[in-house]
Design an enzyme around this catalytic site. Sequence first.
Site, PDB file in Angstrom:
ATOM      1  NE  ARG A  16      -3.664  -2.218   2.259  1.00  0.00           N
ATOM      2  CZ  ARG A  16      -4.483  -2.432   3.407  1.00  0.00           C
ATOM      3  NH1 ARG A  16      -4.277  -1.989   4.732  1.00  0.00           N
ATOM      4  NH2 ARG A  16      -5.289  -3.485   2.978  1.00  0.00           N
ATOM      5  CG  PHE A  79      10.645  -9.118   9.148  1.00  0.00           C
ATOM      6  CD1 PHE A  79       9.898  -9.931   7.879  1.00  0.00           C
ATOM      7  CD2 PHE A  79       9.924  -8.016   9.434  1.00  0.00           C
ATOM      8  CE1 PHE A  79       9.011  -9.288   7.029  1.00  0.00           C
ATOM      9  CE2 PHE A  79       8.714  -7.512   8.857  1.00  0.00           C
ATOM     10  CZ  PHE A  79       8.549  -8.052   7.578  1.00  0.00           C
ATOM     11  NE  ARG A  89      20.108 -11.240   3.912  1.00  0.00           N
ATOM     12  CZ  ARG A  89      21.213 -10.630   3.362  1.00  0.00           C
ATOM     13  NH1 ARG A  89      21.584  -9.380   3.530  1.00  0.00           N
ATOM     14  NH2 ARG A  89      22.272 -11.397   2.617  1.00  0.00           N
TER      15      ARG A  89
END
Length: 118
Positions: A16, A79, A89
């Site tokens: 979005r 994450f 990460r």
Amino acid sequence: VLFLAYFAMQVIYARRKYKISPPETTGHREFEQIFRAQANCSEYFPIFISLLWVAGIFFHQGVAAVCGLLYLYTRLKYFQGYAVAAQGRLGPLYASSWLLWLLVGLALAGLLAHFLWP
């Protein structure tokens, strides 16, 4: 399962935010990092659950539970680190890999003890 749901929701929010409609998986770099982090965590979840189950049944429930909680924490940090920068990460990735190998060892030790020593 709550972790997987959280990761999936983060992908939806990123879609979005960066206006990337399914089935597209490329576009903005931050979206791609979040998408890959979610995919990577989802790929390892069946391995984790299987090892956790076998280690808990055949080795020790408490030890397996602690390893499982630590693994979930490291995957959450993985994450979060990956969502910010790909280099973020690495530390949690190594820690979660170490925990998976520990669960492999616990599961193997439990299975050997169960089936070889009556």
